[in-house]
Enzyme design. Sequence first.
Site, PDB file in Angstrom:
ATOM      1  N   ARG A  55       0.833  -1.211   0.000  1.00  0.00           N
ATOM      2  CA  ARG A  55       0.000   0.000   0.000  1.00  0.00           C
ATOM      3  C   ARG A  55       0.871   1.266   0.000  1.00  0.00           C
ATOM      4  O   ARG A  55       0.458   2.320  -0.454  1.00  0.00           O
ATOM      5  CB  ARG A  55      -0.973  -0.026   1.183  1.00  0.00           C
ATOM      6  CG  ARG A  55      -2.040   1.038   1.149  1.00  0.00           C
ATOM      7  CD  ARG A  55      -3.340   0.681   1.900  1.00  0.00           C
ATOM      8  NE  ARG A  55      -3.174  -0.265   2.980  1.00  0.00           N
ATOM      9  CZ  ARG A  55      -2.675   0.005   4.186  1.00  0.00           C
ATOM     10  NH1 ARG A  55      -2.294   1.229   4.479  1.00  0.00           N
ATOM     11  NH2 ARG A  55      -2.553  -0.949   5.101  1.00  0.00           N
ATOM     12  N   TYR A 108     -16.886  13.099 -16.729  1.00  0.00           N
ATOM     13  CA  TYR A 108     -17.066  11.644 -16.676  1.00  0.00           C
ATOM     14  C   TYR A 108     -18.139  11.351 -15.621  1.00  0.00           C
ATOM     15  O   TYR A 108     -18.166  12.008 -14.575  1.00  0.00           O
ATOM     16  CB  TYR A 108     -15.725  10.993 -16.311  1.00  0.00           C
ATOM     17  CG  TYR A 108     -15.844   9.514 -16.157  1.00  0.00           C
ATOM     18  CD1 TYR A 108     -16.026   8.695 -17.264  1.00  0.00           C
ATOM     19  CD2 TYR A 108     -15.812   8.928 -14.905  1.00  0.00           C
ATOM     20  CE1 TYR A 108     -16.156   7.333 -17.122  1.00  0.00           C
ATOM     21  CE2 TYR A 108     -15.938   7.553 -14.753  1.00  0.00           C
ATOM     22  CZ  TYR A 108     -16.110   6.765 -15.868  1.00  0.00           C
ATOM     23  OH  TYR A 108     -16.253   5.419 -15.722  1.00  0.00           O
ATOM     24  N   ASP A 180      -8.695  16.600 -15.873  1.00  0.00           N
ATOM     25  CA  ASP A 180      -8.772  15.201 -16.278  1.00  0.00           C
ATOM     26  C   ASP A 180      -8.331  15.153 -17.745  1.00  0.00           C
ATOM     27  O   ASP A 180      -9.017  15.655 -18.621  1.00  0.00           O
ATOM     28  CB  ASP A 180     -10.216  14.692 -16.107  1.00  0.00           C
ATOM     29  CG  ASP A 180     -10.374  13.216 -16.452  1.00  0.00           C
ATOM     30  OD1 ASP A 180      -9.586  12.701 -17.263  1.00  0.00           O
ATOM     31  OD2 ASP A 180     -11.311  12.579 -15.929  1.00  0.00           O
ATOM     32  N   LYS A 205      -7.539   3.799 -19.962  1.00  0.00           N
ATOM     33  CA  LYS A 205      -7.868   4.157 -21.333  1.00  0.00           C
ATOM     34  C   LYS A 205      -6.585   4.215 -22.192  1.00  0.00           C
ATOM     35  O   LYS A 205      -5.951   3.206 -22.362  1.00  0.00           O
ATOM     36  CB  LYS A 205      -8.638   5.482 -21.333  1.00  0.00           C
ATOM     37  CG  LYS A 205      -9.748   5.547 -20.248  1.00  0.00           C
ATOM     38  CD  LYS A 205     -10.869   4.552 -20.465  1.00  0.00           C
ATOM     39  CE  LYS A 205     -11.829   4.432 -19.277  1.00  0.00           C
ATOM     40  NZ  LYS A 205     -12.410   5.661 -18.782  1.00  0.00           N
TER      41      LYS A 205
HETATM   42  C1  LIG Z   1     -12.983   6.124 -17.592  1.00  0.00           C
HETATM   43  C2  LIG Z   1     -12.811   7.522 -17.148  1.00  0.00           C
HETATM   44  C3  LIG Z   1     -12.653   7.829 -15.785  1.00  0.00           C
HETATM   45  C4  LIG Z   1     -12.726   6.773 -14.704  1.00  0.00           C
HETATM   46  O1  LIG Z   1     -11.695   5.849 -14.809  1.00  0.00           O
HETATM   47  P1  LIG Z   1     -11.770   4.335 -14.251  1.00  0.00           P
HETATM   48  O2  LIG Z   1     -10.422   3.811 -14.579  1.00  0.00           O
HETATM   49  O3  LIG Z   1     -12.890   3.657 -14.957  1.00  0.00           O
HETATM   50  O4  LIG Z   1     -12.046   4.446 -12.788  1.00  0.00           O
HETATM   51  C5  LIG Z   1     -12.452   9.159 -15.443  1.00  0.00           C
HETATM   52  N1  LIG Z   1     -12.430  10.135 -16.371  1.00  0.00           N
HETATM   53  C6  LIG Z   1     -12.598   9.885 -17.686  1.00  0.00           C
HETATM   54  C7  LIG Z   1     -12.582  11.015 -18.655  1.00  0.00           C
HETATM   55  C8  LIG Z   1     -12.796   8.568 -18.112  1.00  0.00           C
HETATM   56  O5  LIG Z   1     -12.972   8.319 -19.417  1.00  0.00           O
END
Ligand SMILES: *Cc1c(COP(=O)(O)O)cnc(C)c1O
Length: 394
Positions: A55, A108, A180, A205
């Site tokens: 952790r 998101y 983000d 992603k």
């Molecule tokens: C998928 C996504 C998230 C969340 O990510 P996870 O890995 O699914 O928790 C946050 N912001 C954006 C723009 C995303 O596409």
Amino acid sequence: MKNLETTLIHQGNQYNTTKAVVTPIFQTSTYLADADLSAYIEAATATKHPAFYHRHGNPTNSQVAELIATLEKTEDALVLATGMAAISTAILAIVKAGDHIVAQHAHYSGSTLFLKEFLSDYGVEITHVDQTDNEAFEAAIRPNTKLIYVETPSNPNLDLTDLAFIGQLGKRLGITTMADNTFASPINQTPHDFGIDVIVHSATKYLGGHSDLTAGIVCGPKAYIERVWQRSLVLGASLSPFDSWLLLRGLKTLALRVRQINENALALATWLAENPLIKRVRYTGLSSHPQYELACKQMQGFTGMICIEIDGKNEEEEFLRAQTILSRLKLFINAASLGGVESLIVHPASMWGAHHSSTQKQNAGITRGMLRISVGIEHIDDLIADFQQAFAGL
Ligand SMILES: *Cc1c(COP(=O)(O)O)cnc(C)c1O
């Protein structure tokens, strides 16, 4: 910093202390204590120590964090188990009860839920503004505003936030700014260049890029990342050794993948825009995008994300046609998520059905005839042919 392609292969390799050329999977929860107890005390208290207890840190997690911090041009970074873990932990390291956040209408869906429902239960106030309206951000600032939270391009409509404006606003008023950067990836956009303090990603992603892991990252100044790490120790969303290893492997080809995806997406968006069955194509790389000039100013590439609206006599026909196209497509897989080597497509109005009211969907600009595409690295001719057969006779 070395050139991007070289950074992706070599940055952070010093965390591999073995003779293996490829960093191994350190599949262990705990590490042998140093015989010298003062050194052990040091390991137990050091931020992100890579060899004390999982952790706290892991060698691969340290390597991945250093690599992504370099890409995002920030001092430091912390990897976590998911994008949502990164976003929630990053925000909880900034705000407390009584503070105020300025955020966008469109985020998101998980981030929207976290801001709107979770944080308001803990006494944090939020104002949501139209991200395309610079003045709206400034007008929403209050004496207790501690954070401006943005996401650009946004999901699913690909609206842009003016990063230079937000960066300057934050600096002028002494308010932390966070972006983000998931949709763009650091190949196409580096918010730190525009004065943004903190950059978060769903590494699930583009960064991972193969739809085989979940991960998240927070990038920012060293002292801030230390605070995020302290929060993460109690919130506990550490990235597993295997997912970290997969992420490191995926990152090696990030530049190659994203450039091919950019090229495919521009060609597909151009083709779609000329098709009479399409009412509207939203793509940041087309001059028809209402913020195309801003896209050219702050992005080096235009991503694999395309949002289309199917035309029809009325909303019902648009919805039925969208459904038909989804069911006929063979290469575009109907699945949530984005940023992988394979092309995905999703119907946002259905995907968000469970979490969002119709007003929220309207606010986020989601219509029933809308489809969101994440373009992969398949051959462009095959991708266009797939749409061609799906459109036949409609
Ligand atoms: C998928 C996504 C998230 C969340 O990510 P996870 O890995 O699914 O928790 C946050 N912001 C954006 C723009 C995303 O596409």
